[in-house]
Write a protein that holds these residues in place. Structure first.
Motif, PDB file in Angstrom:
ATOM      1  N   ARG A  52       3.583  11.222  -6.559  1.00  0.00           N
ATOM      2  CA  ARG A  52       2.219  11.397  -7.040  1.00  0.00           C
ATOM      3  C   ARG A  52       1.188  10.998  -5.995  1.00  0.00           C
ATOM      4  NH1 ARG A  52      -1.358   8.148  -9.961  1.00  0.00           N
ATOM      5  NH2 ARG A  52       0.210   6.513 -10.237  1.00  0.00           N
ATOM      6  N   ILE A  53       1.426   9.908  -5.255  1.00  0.00           N
ATOM      7  CA  ILE A  53       0.408   9.433  -4.314  1.00  0.00           C
ATOM      8  C   ILE A  53       0.650   9.901  -2.885  1.00  0.00           C
ATOM      9  CG2 ILE A  53      -0.063   7.403  -5.727  1.00  0.00           C
ATOM     10  CD1 ILE A  53       1.548   5.754  -3.724  1.00  0.00           C
ATOM     11  N   LEU A  54       1.906  10.195  -2.538  1.00  0.00           N
ATOM     12  CA  LEU A  54       2.228  10.579  -1.159  1.00  0.00           C
ATOM     13  C   LEU A  54       2.741  12.003  -1.038  1.00  0.00           C
ATOM     14  CD1 LEU A  54       4.087   7.330   0.025  1.00  0.00           C
ATOM     15  CD2 LEU A  54       1.703   7.939   0.455  1.00  0.00           C
ATOM     16  N   ILE A  79      -1.197   1.705   0.023  1.00  0.00           N
ATOM     17  CA  ILE A  79      -1.454   2.006  -1.387  1.00  0.00           C
ATOM     18  C   ILE A  79      -2.634   1.189  -1.904  1.00  0.00           C
ATOM     19  CG2 ILE A  79      -0.455   1.918  -3.705  1.00  0.00           C
ATOM     20  CD1 ILE A  79       2.270   2.399  -2.418  1.00  0.00           C
ATOM     21  N   GLY A  80      -2.747  -0.052  -1.440  1.00  0.00           N
ATOM     22  CA  GLY A  80      -3.852  -0.885  -1.908  1.00  0.00           C
ATOM     23  C   GLY A  80      -5.185  -0.521  -1.293  1.00  0.00           C
ATOM     24  N   GLY A  81      -5.189  -0.100  -0.025  1.00  0.00           N
ATOM     25  CA  GLY A  81      -6.453   0.167   0.648  1.00  0.00           C
ATOM     26  C   GLY A  81      -6.822   1.623   0.790  1.00  0.00           C
ATOM     27  N   GLY A  82      -5.881   2.537   0.589  1.00  0.00           N
ATOM     28  CA  GLY A  82      -6.183   3.956   0.739  1.00  0.00           C
ATOM     29  C   GLY A  82      -6.647   4.581  -0.557  1.00  0.00           C
ATOM     30  N   TRP A  83      -7.514   5.565  -0.454  1.00  0.00           N
ATOM     31  CA  TRP A  83      -8.043   6.226  -1.648  1.00  0.00           C
ATOM     32  C   TRP A  83      -7.575   7.680  -1.776  1.00  0.00           C
ATOM     33  CZ3 TRP A  83     -10.940   4.339   2.389  1.00  0.00           C
ATOM     34  CH2 TRP A  83     -11.467   5.278   3.276  1.00  0.00           C
ATOM     35  N   ASN A  84      -6.857   8.171  -0.783  1.00  0.00           N
ATOM     36  CA  ASN A  84      -6.240   9.496  -0.897  1.00  0.00           C
ATOM     37  C   ASN A  84      -4.989   9.520  -0.019  1.00  0.00           C
ATOM     38  OD1 ASN A  84      -7.101  10.019   1.831  1.00  0.00           O
ATOM     39  ND2 ASN A  84      -9.079  10.705   1.047  1.00  0.00           N
ATOM     40  N   ARG A  85      -4.242  10.614  -0.091  1.00  0.00           N
ATOM     41  CA  ARG A  85      -2.964  10.688   0.607  1.00  0.00           C
ATOM     42  C   ARG A  85      -3.126  10.514   2.115  1.00  0.00           C
ATOM     43  NH1 ARG A  85       0.059  14.551   3.270  1.00  0.00           N
ATOM     44  NH2 ARG A  85       2.341  14.327   3.050  1.00  0.00           N
ATOM     45  N   ALA A  86      -4.104  11.198   2.704  1.00  0.00           N
ATOM     46  CA  ALA A  86      -4.290  11.110   4.151  1.00  0.00           C
ATOM     47  C   ALA A  86      -4.642   9.692   4.584  1.00  0.00           C
ATOM     48  CB  ALA A  86      -5.384  12.091   4.593  1.00  0.00           C
ATOM     49  N   GLN A  87      -5.504   9.036   3.808  1.00  0.00           N
ATOM     50  CA  GLN A  87      -5.898   7.683   4.172  1.00  0.00           C
ATOM     51  C   GLN A  87      -4.742   6.702   4.004  1.00  0.00           C
ATOM     52  OE1 GLN A  87      -8.754   7.198   5.515  1.00  0.00           O
ATOM     53  NE2 GLN A  87      -8.673   4.976   5.768  1.00  0.00           N
TER      54      GLN A  87
END
Length: 587
Positions: free
Chosen positions: A348-350, A190-198
């Protein structure tokens, strides 16, 4: 670029062992010792209980975990209809004591390192039906941690902070940092990813990053400080005259870190069945356990509403017994509200919830429960400080009076030592029973019988070099005309991971090497003719809004022309690098 085998080193033993385990290849730690005696290893069939046994460890055969999910016993994918029928069979199965015991023991195996009777395995269907027992297992773990805390503070006379560290270390040992691993992975993703796949890609990485380390440090410090602030355990259940008073007066009014450990460990795990029931269970499609967790996407239907209600009711009863009904209601509402907000955020994020995210939610919910209990304890102390002093005075008189041996049962030091001894005895008794008692489920009796017959008739395979076997398998897939690019890439990447080096230590170089090998269908790809293509364009959309464009570029249009001129003259960075590496540059 030639991917030749590297010289094996001692540091690569762990990597080679994991690769051997995945591909069911016998692992010989001293394979370079000429005096090492040749030995054989037995391989079992692809069922849910088959294992590769050795004198020191047992490793699941390749395909065993997948066979519990979307991959069948013949390594063929299950259809959605087959999975639906299997889930329906679990739903239609009558509720029996044997099935519930199996579900409870599966949760014990899943959450802790405590041994369970032989014959228990973690099937996704059984695991989902057993989610109702997560709070129960949490309460048992909390009780063990509370005994350790009381032993440290009362028997050993240690400060509450040190005793809290002892209890926390015991919990990490019993669970193998199961939920804490999810906290670190979720923080990194969550801290380092900028989209769901990342985010999912980072969460499935076994390494811990900056966000994960920071989250773990903050979580540990906060938990220890909360337990230390709650101070020594004060166990009180009812009153001597509760028969003539209200029901509320006969319930518990415990205080301190000991009861708080029981409640926090129990209520924190209530979030998982609620969130799995309420939101979709997502699958990390490229993860190492994607086939296993893919089953859970549909198996979440086994977490029925009645089973969630049973879990909530159990938590309410235990909380009421320790803290009374009012604080129990506040705690459960706070936990469910926190779980609901966490589920909405995960959706929302995943797009839903997954194992690591559930583990992170459990860790944070522990802090929430401890905080609420500390606030409630401080409030009660302010409201009834005089009554507490009176109770302490009465206890002091009982301990100093010249009474019989029964006074020992009200001696806190004696009781703390006794509870610690009883807990250790119960733990070793459980380990002994789990080691010597085999659990036979009626649902698995037929498959176990067939598995045993097949295993006995299967001949043992001679040991061979691990990397050679992985290399041969990769070469076979690369040379097969019908193999897809993804299959060739995965086979090459597996071979790269088997080499005597840390997994992924070469970064993007490994990924590009695997791509070249997959394209050229060889483990020794060549890069004789390398070209660099640069695509440049100048269109009106990059112009400023005042000029009729959309202003979507950080630089003016003149920069594009300047860059192209530099490339044409051979003075741009790409031109210099291409010339130095004998690369053909085309714009």
């Amino acid at each position: 670029m030639t991917m030749a085998e590297e010289k094996p080193s001692k540091d690569s033993e762990t990597i080679r062992y994991s690769v051997c385990s995945e591909y069911n290849i016998p692992f010989d730690k001293d394979k370079n010792d000429d005096e090492k005696k040749a030995s054989t290893s037995s391989a079992s069939t692809s069922s849910t209980t088959s294992m590769t046994a050795s004198s020191s460890s047992s490793v699941l055969d390749k395909g065993v975990v997948e066979s519990r999910g979307m991959i069948g016993p013949n390594n063929t994918p299950k259809t959605r209809e087959e999975v639906t029928e299997e889930i329906q069979s679990f739903l239609d199965a009558p509720v029996t004591l044997e099935r519930e015991v199996r579900g409870f023991l599966s949760i014990v195996m899943f959450l802790t390192r405590l041994p369970v009777p032989k014959g228990i395995n973690i099937h996704p269907g059984v695991l989902m039906k057993g989610m109702v027992y997560l709070p129960t297992v949490g309460a048992v773990l909390g009780l063990m941690l509370a005994v350790v805390f009381d032993f440290g503070t009362v028997a050993l006379g240690l400060p509450p902070l040190v005793a809290a560290a002892m209890a926390t270390a015991t919990g990490w040992t019993l669970t193998g940092c199961f939920h804490e691993d999810g906290l670190c992975d979720s923080a990194d993703g969550i801290g380092g990813g900028w989209n769901r796949a990342q985010i999912l890609k980072i969460m499935t990485d076994s390494r811990v990053g900056t966000y994960g380390c920071a989250a773990m440090v903050l979580y540990t410090i906060t938990k220890l400080q909360l337990l230390a602030a709650l101070d020594m355990s004060y166990w009180k259940f009812g009153s001597d005259t509760c028969s003539s008073r209200t029901v509320r007066d006969c319930l518990g009014s415990c205080q301190g870190a000991g009861p708080a450990l029981i409640i926090s460990q129990m209520l924190a795990r209530l979030t998982s069945p609620y969130m799995i029931r309420r939101w979709d269970y997502i699958d990390d499609q490229d993860g190492p356990k994607s086939s296993f967790y893919a089953f859970m996407i549909q198996a979440k239907l086994l977490v029925t509403r009645p089973r969630v209600i049973i879990a909530v009711s159990y938590c309410f009863i235990v909380s009421t017994f320790l803290y009374g009904p009012y604080l129990a209601v506040v705690l459960i509402l706070a936990v469910l509200l926190f779980a609901h907000r966490a589920g909405k955020y995960g959706e929302r994020i995943l797009g839903g919830v997954m194992g690591d995210y559930l583990g992170a939610t459990i860790c944070l919910c522990e802090l929430l429960v401890l905080t609420v209990l500390l606030i409630g304890q401080n409030y009660q102390q302010q409201q009834s400080s005089s009554s507490l002093r009176e109770l302490v005075s009465q206890l002091h008189n009982m301990l100093t009076a010249d009474n019989d041996v029964t006074n020992l049962f009200v001696d806190n030091r004696f009781m703390a030592i006794a509870k610690f001894v009883v807990m250790c005895g119960a733990y070793w008794t459980w380990c002994w029973l789990a080691k010597n008692v085999a659990y036979q489920s009626p649902d698995d009796s037929r498959s176990d019988t067939k598995n045993n017959e097949t295993t006995e008739s299967k001949e043992t395979k001679p040991k061979e070099d691990a990397r050679s076997a992985v290399r041969s398998e990769a070469s076979r897939i690369l040379e097969r005309p019908t193999s897809t690019f993804r299959e060739r890439y995965d086979a090459t990447q597996t071979y790269l991971d088997a080499l005597a080096k840390p997994v992924g230590s070469l970064g993007l170089l490994e990924s590009w090497a695997a791509r070249l090998a997959a394209l050229q269908r060889t483990l020794e790809p060549t890069t004789d003719r390398v070209a660099c293509l640069i695509f440049a364009g100048d269109h009106g959309a990059a112009a400023a809004p005042a000029d009729g464009g959309e202003g979507c570029s950080l630089y003016p249009q003149a920069v594009t022309r300047s860059v192209l001129v530099g490339l044409q003259r051979g003075v741009a960075g790409a031109s210099v690098l291409s010339k130095a590496n004998d690369v053909t540059l085309r714009v």
